[in-house]
Design a protein around this motif. Structure first.
Motif, PDB file in Angstrom:
ATOM      1  N   SER A  99      -3.509   0.289  -3.369  1.00 43.47           N
ATOM      2  CA  SER A  99      -3.368  -0.965  -2.635  1.00 43.47           C
ATOM      3  C   SER A  99      -3.160  -2.086  -3.647  1.00 43.47           C
ATOM      4  O   SER A  99      -4.070  -2.426  -4.400  1.00 43.47           O
ATOM      5  N   TYR A 115      -5.005  -4.309  -8.328  1.00 38.96           N
ATOM      6  CA  TYR A 115      -4.808  -3.246  -7.343  1.00 38.96           C
ATOM      7  C   TYR A 115      -5.987  -2.291  -7.404  1.00 38.96           C
ATOM      8  O   TYR A 115      -6.772  -2.290  -8.361  1.00 38.96           O
ATOM      9  N   GLU A 116      -6.137  -1.510  -6.324  1.00 36.54           N
ATOM     10  CA  GLU A 116      -7.248  -0.566  -6.238  1.00 36.54           C
ATOM     11  C   GLU A 116      -6.699   0.797  -5.862  1.00 36.54           C
ATOM     12  O   GLU A 116      -5.833   0.917  -5.003  1.00 36.54           O
ATOM     13  N   ARG A 156      -7.419   4.796  -4.689  1.00 36.26           N
ATOM     14  CA  ARG A 156      -8.310   5.781  -4.071  1.00 36.26           C
ATOM     15  C   ARG A 156      -7.789   7.173  -4.411  1.00 36.26           C
ATOM     16  O   ARG A 156      -6.650   7.507  -4.107  1.00 36.26           O
ATOM     17  N   ASN A 209     -12.931   5.084  -6.371  1.00 35.19           N
ATOM     18  CA  ASN A 209     -12.382   3.798  -5.944  1.00 35.19           C
ATOM     19  C   ASN A 209     -12.336   2.885  -7.167  1.00 35.19           C
ATOM     20  O   ASN A 209     -13.349   2.308  -7.541  1.00 35.19           O
ATOM     21  N   TYR A 254      -7.928  -2.758   0.761  1.00 35.49           N
ATOM     22  CA  TYR A 254      -8.198  -1.370   0.371  1.00 35.49           C
ATOM     23  C   TYR A 254      -8.930  -0.622   1.483  1.00 35.49           C
ATOM     24  O   TYR A 254      -8.620   0.530   1.789  1.00 35.49           O
ATOM     25  N   GLN A 271      -8.622  -8.184  -1.898  1.00 33.31           N
ATOM     26  CA  GLN A 271      -8.246  -6.874  -2.429  1.00 33.31           C
ATOM     27  C   GLN A 271      -9.100  -5.775  -1.798  1.00 33.31           C
ATOM     28  O   GLN A 271      -8.579  -4.741  -1.356  1.00 33.31           O
ATOM     29  N   LYS A 272     -10.406  -5.995  -1.731  1.00 30.41           N
ATOM     30  CA  LYS A 272     -11.302  -4.988  -1.166  1.00 30.41           C
ATOM     31  C   LYS A 272     -11.045  -4.800   0.328  1.00 30.41           C
ATOM     32  O   LYS A 272     -11.084  -3.671   0.840  1.00 30.41           O
ATOM     33  N   VAL A 308       0.852  -1.185   0.000  1.00 36.19           N
ATOM     34  CA  VAL A 308       0.000   0.000   0.000  1.00 36.19           C
ATOM     35  C   VAL A 308       0.886   1.232   0.000  1.00 36.19           C
ATOM     36  O   VAL A 308       1.822   1.321   0.804  1.00 36.19           O
TER      37      VAL A 308
END
Length: 753
Positions: free
Chosen positions: A580, A593-594, A596, A605, A724, A720-721, A565
């Motif tokens: 992330s 990956y995510e 923000r 998001n 995040y 993953q979520k 992260v």
């Protein structure tokens, strides 16, 4: 209303006919000598031809039947009389019975009319409307409101529990009632950074108010001064009464908290306390003295079970306690120091996540590296995928840089046995003077010092090293006499240095490299084997004096996943957000990956996936349209790839893309002889906004006529979520803990005596 069929009676006429029939010889003689009159059937029908009843009437009788037609909500009926045929003309009178007969009712109907009245409850008058049954009434023009009121709706009941739904189908008389509410305007309150705190609907003429408190943190002491109408404006002495929509922004000042580091010398000479601002560092003070005692070091607890590590980052008030001892076995200490200086940072990292993992190597000569490689369609099998994202790349890159320093430690291994032998011989010959000893061993100038709270073993020499070439070098190893914590500092020439501390459950190291990089690692492993790490990196911007580009990352390693992260995104111009990344710890493959990212309107998001994990897309072409933007084509189609907007359901993001394809930086490694080389690649990736992830397949089908699937397991996607949602906030708390100044202090200067 009911209508009564006129009753045709001829009682008198019938009596007279009977009289004349008897008197004139009209009677019939029955076989038994009696008289009889014939009877006939009369059938009565309604206006639709349905039988109402039948009657047996004597010849000569005038028939009669009463028929009423009940009105309905829709129809008003009138019964006019009887006709001899269905739909025939009304007979003014019915003839006397002379045979069988049939009669049909003649009925007319008209639609009922009703009135819809509007009770405006104090507003301007709204005319009533008269309509026939089944016709509709549209919503009328809104009445003028009473003072200070705003029209809400029309209701079907006086207490306005049920709203009227227009157009209304008229089925009876009805009164509708106006509903009013106090006239209000939205007043929005923002914090000092422009983030929305609350929206209030406030009655016209009311003075608005909102209580905003800024909670002090360990770092900052905040003062809220009031509100302004524009961000950065002058504080308003009072707020005006509401007369329309309004926005107010908090005005807040902040100062760094100050804390005191107190030194309890436990009976030794006094050591002055030090007051510092949050985040500043405190170096180890001059050691205190105590008669007939040896100072061993400072501890963070009064029982002296945990030694303090300098420099100390000030984050609160703290008291340090002096530890004292009697004699020291310097021979044993030196052996222990030289037996425990080694550190292999790679030992905490899964093999598949290292640049040296050969199974993930690419061919540097054939890999498609830039956007221009996609000027014509490229089959997905030819696209590089699942490289390292920028967060893990920063971690791997700093580990790789550190290896230049750690390789220098081979010098210690070469001469450690000779150092121990030489020092032991010296101690045996000089039992009363063991605090300091310097000698030469081959190319190495060796110094051993045990005069303070630590034992030092320092090597000075000249050597040739990868990246930096031939340099004067110093390896300075030390160990706390109190807790046994080991610190090693390596200097390669003037600009390059690394220092690390070995702890029981991990290590910390900081480096400065080639005058452009400053970085610090902190890694620990818990009892279950899970690894947690933090890295802060500062790069000096090219051509700009003392301008540092700061990045940071946290990473977490377990048996299945590596989570990284951070806020490094050089591929996104003006990026001010967080990423992330999730990897398979056994294969080193990027799962997803995510990202923000927050602007003045909303927080976005976005989930990102390699096209290797997207079925339904088999080839990609990219045509430039403006700087760093491309029009994509998929599956050899001539129609450009289209995206879909978020829409009115997501008002703050209405014009944002639900999904799209973009180029993103990934990092791969290749073998060039014995050297591992890094390859930066621009990879086409797919992003989906998380809020509409479940609609993605249908969205793509409707906009591009392509059947598509994300081949990432539910378990991986949920992880993953989860990362995040939880790890980014932790990262935000951690990222500012380390400064360039702290790194420089931690590395320190070349050791001199």
């Amino acid at each position: 209303m009911k209508k009564l069929l006129p009753i045709i009676t001829a009682v008198f006429a019938a009596t007279m006919l009977s009289f004349f029939a008897v008197g004139c010889g009209g009677d019939k003689t029955a076989p038994d000598g009696g008289d009889t009159i014939p009877q006939y059937t009369v059938t009565w029908y309604d206006e639709n031809g349905a039988v109402l009843t039948t009657q047996k009437l004597k010849e000569g009788t005038v028939p009669s039947y009463t028929y009423t037609k009940q009105d309905t909500a829709e129809w008003d009926y009138t019964v006019h009389g009887w006709a001899a045929t269905l739909g025939g003309t009304v007979l003014q009178s019915l003839p006397a019975v002379s045979g069988e007969a049939s009669y049909y009712a003649v009925v007319s109907k008209v639609k009922q009319e009703y009135t819809v009245e509007f009770d405006s409850k104090g507003g301007s008058e709204v005319p009533s409307v008269t309509k026939k049954y089944g016709e509709t009434v549209d919503e009328p023009t809104q009445p003028t409101p009473p003072a200070g009121k705003a029209f809400v709706r029309w209701c079907t009941d006086e207490t306005c529990q049920t709203a009227a739904v227009f157009p209304i189908s008229v089925v009876g008389n009805i009164t509708l009632y106006a509903e009013w509410m106090d006239k209000t305007y939205p007043v929005k309150w923002y914090d000092e950074n422009g983030n929305l705190l609350a929206t209030q609907d406030i009655k016209e003429g009311t003075v608005p108010s909102y209580t905003y408190t800024k909670q002090d943190t360990a770092e900052w002491d905040y003062t809220v001064h009031g509100w302004v109408a524009t961000l950065g404006g002058t504080v308003l002495q009072s707020l005006p009464a509401v007369s329309g929509e309004a926005s107010y922004y908090a005005v807040v000042s902040k100062v760094k908290q100050e804390y005191t580091v107190t030194f309890d010398s436990k009976g030794g000479s006094a050591v002055p306390s030090v007051t510092k601002k949050y985040g500043e560092t405190v170096d180890e003070p001059v050691p205190p003295t105590l008669e007939e005692k040896r100072f061993l070091g400072w501890c963070t607890d009064s029982q002296c079970t945990k030694s303090a590590v300098f420099p100390i980052v000030v984050t609160g008030n703290i008291t340090l306690y002096a530890a004292w001892g009697n004699t020291v076995n310097v021979k044993a200490l030196l052996s222990s120091l030289l037996d425990g200086y080694q550190l292999n940072p790679y030992s905490y990292i899964p093999e598949a996540m290292l640049p040296t993992y050969e199974k993930n190597y690419v061919n540097a000569d054939t890999v498609k590296k830039t956007e221009s490689d996609y000027a014509s369609f490229v089959n997905k099998s030819q696209m590089p995928s699942r490289g390292f994202g920028e967060q893990w790349h920063m971690i791997a890159d700093n580990l790789k840089q550190s290896q230049t320093f750690f390789n220098a430690l081979s010098a210690v291994e070469t001469v450690s046995a000779a150092i121990i032998t030489a020092f032991n011989n010296y101690v045996d010959s000089n039992p009363s003077d063991t605090a300091h000893y310097a000698f030469t061993q081959g190319i190495y100038n060796v110094t051993i010092d045990c005069g303070g709270s630590k034992i030092y073993c320092v090597l000075d020499y000249t050597g040739t090293f990868p990246v930096v070439g031939t340099q004067t070098a110093q390896i300075a190893m030390s160990m706390s006499l109190l807790g046994g914590d080991r610190t090693v500092r390596i200097q390669l020439g003037e600009p390059n240095a690394l220092a690390y501390t070995i702890k029981e459950d991990g290590y910390t190291f900081a480096l400065k490299m080639l005058g452009v990089r400053r970085a610090m690692f902190d890694v620990s492993r818990d009892h279950s084997g899970k690894v947690t790490g933090h890295i802060n990196e500062f790069l000096t911007a090219s051509g700009v004096t003392d301008a540092a580009i700061a990045s940071a990352a946290d990473f977490y390693i377990n048996g299945n996943y590596v989570s990284a992260v951070g806020n490094k995104a050089s591929g996104l111009k003006g990026f001010d957000g967080y990423i992330s990344e999730l990897y398979n710890s056994n294969t080193g493959k990027l799962i997803s990956y995510e990202v923000r990212e927050t602007n003045s309107v909303a927080t976005f998001n976005t989930l990102w996936f390699d096209l290797a994990d997207i079925s339904g897309i088999n080839s990609i072409k990219a045509v430039p349209k403006e700087e760093n933007e491309y029009t994509f084509y998929v599956n050899d189609l001539t129609k450009a790839w289209a995206n879909k907007k978020m829409g009115l359901t997501f008002a703050a993001k209405v014009a944002s893309r639900r999904f799209d394809i973009e180029f993103r930086s990934q990092y791969f490694y290749a073998k060039n002889g014995d050297e591992v080389v890094e390859v930066e690649v621009q990879v086409p990736m797919l992003f989906i906004q998380e809020e509409v992830y479940d609609d993605f397949v249908d969205d793509v089908k409707k906009t591009n006529s392509v059947d598509i699937t994300v081949n990432v397991s539910a378990t991986d996607l949920n992880r993953q979520k989860f990362d995040y949602e939880t790890l980014i906030d932790k990262f935000i708390e951690n990222k500012g803990n380390i400064s360039v100044e702290y790194i420089i202090d931690f590395i320190g200067d070349k050791k001199t005596f």
